[in-house]
Write a protein that holds these residues in place. Structure first.
Motif, short mmCIF file in Angstrom:
data_model
loop_
_atom_site.label_atom_id
_atom_site.label_comp_id
_atom_site.label_asym_id
_atom_site.label_seq_id
_atom_site.Cartn_x
_atom_site.Cartn_y
_atom_site.Cartn_z
N UNK A 1 0.83 -1.21 0.00
CA UNK A 1 0.00 0.00 0.00
C UNK A 1 0.86 1.26 0.00
N UNK A 2 0.27 2.32 -0.48
CA UNK A 2 0.83 3.65 -0.36
C UNK A 2 0.19 4.29 0.86
N UNK A 3 0.95 4.37 1.95
CA UNK A 3 0.37 4.79 3.23
C UNK A 3 -0.20 6.21 3.16
N UNK A 4 0.47 7.09 2.43
CA UNK A 4 -0.04 8.45 2.33
C UNK A 4 -1.44 8.48 1.72
N UNK A 5 -1.67 7.63 0.73
CA UNK A 5 -2.98 7.59 0.08
C UNK A 5 -4.04 7.00 1.00
N UNK B 1 -4.21 7.06 4.09
CA UNK B 1 -4.54 8.02 5.15
C UNK B 1 -5.27 9.25 4.61
N UNK B 2 -5.25 9.40 3.28
CA UNK B 2 -5.88 10.57 2.66
C UNK B 2 -7.40 10.45 2.61
N UNK B 3 -7.92 9.23 2.46
CA UNK B 3 -9.34 9.04 2.22
C UNK B 3 -10.02 8.36 3.40
N UNK B 4 -11.22 8.77 3.74
CA UNK B 4 -11.90 8.19 4.91
C UNK B 4 -12.22 6.71 4.74
N UNK B 5 -12.51 6.25 3.53
CA UNK B 5 -12.89 4.85 3.37
C UNK B 5 -11.69 3.90 3.40
N UNK B 6 -10.48 4.42 3.23
CA UNK B 6 -9.29 3.56 3.34
C UNK B 6 -8.51 3.81 4.62
N UNK B 7 -8.95 4.74 5.43
CA UNK B 7 -8.21 5.04 6.66
C UNK B 7 -8.13 3.79 7.54
N UNK B 8 -6.94 3.49 8.01
CA UNK B 8 -6.75 2.32 8.86
C UNK B 8 -6.32 1.08 8.11
N UNK B 9 -6.32 1.11 6.78
CA UNK B 9 -5.80 -0.03 6.03
C UNK B 9 -4.31 -0.19 6.33
N UNK B 10 -3.88 -1.41 6.55
CA UNK B 10 -2.49 -1.70 6.87
C UNK B 10 -1.86 -2.51 5.73
N UNK B 11 -0.54 -2.55 5.73
CA UNK B 11 0.13 -3.35 4.72
C UNK B 11 1.59 -3.03 4.59
N UNK C 1 -14.04 1.50 -12.49
CA UNK C 1 -14.19 1.79 -11.06
C UNK C 1 -13.29 2.95 -10.68
N UNK C 2 -13.76 3.80 -9.81
CA UNK C 2 -12.96 4.90 -9.26
C UNK C 2 -12.64 4.55 -7.82
N UNK C 3 -11.35 4.62 -7.47
CA UNK C 3 -10.98 4.34 -6.09
C UNK C 3 -9.61 4.93 -5.78
N UNK C 4 -9.12 4.63 -4.57
CA UNK C 4 -7.88 5.23 -4.07
C UNK C 4 -6.69 4.84 -4.92
N UNK C 5 -5.85 5.81 -5.22
CA UNK C 5 -4.65 5.60 -6.01
C UNK C 5 -3.62 6.62 -5.54
N UNK C 6 -2.39 6.40 -5.89
CA UNK C 6 -1.32 7.27 -5.40
C UNK C 6 -1.36 8.64 -6.06
#
Length: 428
Positions: free
Chosen positions: A175-179, A181-191, A349-354
């Motif tokens: 994962x790209x941690x900055x990304x 942490x940028x979006x509420x739906x991906x906040x807390x994703x680890x990797x 699909x539109x979703x989180x990206x760097x």
């Protein structure tokens, strides 16, 4: 007919591995051919119990086998060999040698070490595409075919069942941690950190396949926003690929730390003789089949064909194909066939990206520079797969059942409301 985009991606992988990987068939570049699979040209693998007879056969066929003692997967033995001249001359190489060994033994127990790559086709169905700067949300609403699930809370697909207490492990590019942490739906994703973002000569460069694991995590989270998601970096960025033994070793290492409720593979390949992957066969028999309650999913791949792709084609893995945006037809790029268990949204699909600049490597956009600010539009079966994983986590948490049971229930419902011309469909 060969796909020029696929050829571009195969050449990228071959160049990155500098001769350690070859493609089958050897004439895959011809206009009337296409890639079947990639493999290590000097390695033969077998189950530990078959290693003796395989080694003897290799010796009898002048392959000079040397048993390797550093295999990262218990229960699998690898031999480093020399391909006999007769197979070098007829261009069949290791595959010709394996055919000889298996004909001699009367069963297909000697196999190559396959290279697994993102999405089956050695790339997603498209390269990541820019979205308008005023877009700040992911794709969360999908066209629902008339026979699809209603999405009510009672069926476990609604927002009340949000994945609380469920864990998803995605085997991908990290994962790209900055990304995240940028979006509420991906906040807390680890990797694991994604080495494909901001690692080039410029601080904002996104390498090929960079951001893939982040996008996958986002797809799972839009359906199960309260699920715990971890993305491993088993697939090497800049190639999006890794040898099967290395991937299995990393999966085992993750399982030693925590057993997830849902295990998501985001890679696939056709295999030698359609025999599957010996490393994954052993992983399942020794470990995965004993993890009661675990749900396993994998993408069908993006070749647009019906040849079985592994691990999706295993009967212990749920293979996921992709739908067009209308959710009523199979995406033109999606693999299909009786080994594909269910289809889900996977197109545009539109979703989180760097955040950064990405250089296209496929025709007709090769060399084009695209700019991203945390979101992308992307297509592929490896994005349909985490959507289904999110539905599994949502159903399991909402109904307080195991992920395996939740997946079983969802597949039963999908078959009951199958879409004509498509088959079983799950739409969040």
């Amino acid at each position: 007919m060969a796909d020029p985009r696929e050829n571009d991606q195969v050449e990228l992988i071959l160049a990155a591995f500098e001769g350690d990987v070859v493609a089958h068939p050897p004439n895959w570049r011809d206009p009337d051919q296409t890639l079947a699979y990639l493999y290590r040209p000097d390695t033969v693998m077998a189950r530990a119990e078959d290693a003796g007879v395989v080694g003897e056969s290799l010796s009898a066929l002048d392959a000079e086998p040397r048993r390797l003692d550093d295999s990262p997967v218990s229960g699998v033995v690898a031999f480093r060999i020399t391909v006999p001249d007769r197979h070098r001359e007829n261009r069949r190489g290791l595959v010709g040698l394996l055919d000889e060994v298996n004909d001699r033994l009367g069963r297909p127990i000697a196999r190559p070490e396959h290279l697994l790559y993102v999405c089956g086709h050695p790339c997603p169905a498209t390269e990541p595409e820019e979205v308008h700067t005023d877009v700040v949300t992911p794709t969360v609403r999908f066209t629902r075919p008339p026979t699809a699930c209603c999405g009510s809370a009672t069926c476990g697909c609604g927002p009340a069942a949000a994945g609380w207490g469920m864990s998803i492990l995605a085997v991908d590019t990290g994962i790209d941690r900055q990304t995240v942490e940028q979006w509420p739906w991906t906040h807390g994703v680890e990797g694991d950190p994604d080495p494909g973002v901001r690692t080039g000569p410029q601080a904002d460069e996104i390498l090929p396949y960079g951001g893939h694991g982040t996008f996958v995590a986002g797809c799972a989270r839009v359906v199960a926003p309260r699920a715990d998601v971890f993305v491993s970096d088993a697939l090497v960025v800049a190639t999006g690929a890794a040898y099967e033994r290395d991937i299995v070793a990393q999966i085992e290492a993750r399982l030693d730390q925590q057993v997830p409720d849902v295990l998501v593979y985001t890679f696939a390949t056709n295999t030698y003789g359609d025999q599957g992957l010996v490393s994954f066969d052993v992983l399942y028999e020794q470990r995965l089949r004993h993890l009661k309650g675990l749900a396993m999913l994998a993408p069908a791949g993006n070749d647009g064909w019906s040849y079985p792709m592994y691990p999706a084609a295993y009967d212990w893995v749920t293979g996921v194909g992709a739908l067009e945006p209308d959710c009523a037809s199979i995406a033109s790029y999606s693999n299909h066939g009786p080994w594909v268990d269910v289809y889900a949204p996977g197109t545009d699909l539109v979703n989180a990206f760097s955040t950064g600049r990405f250089t296209c490597v496929e025709d007709p956009f090769k060399g084009d520079r695209r700019s991203f600010t945390g979101l992308a539009r992307w297509s592929g079966t490896s994005f349909a797969t985490p959507l289904v994983a999110g539905m599994v986590a949502a159903r399991a948490s909402g109904c307080q059942i195991s992920a395996a049971t939740a997946l079983k229930h969802l597949l039963v419902e999908a078959r009951l409301v199958r879409v004509p011309g498509v088959g079983p469909v799950l739409v969040p």
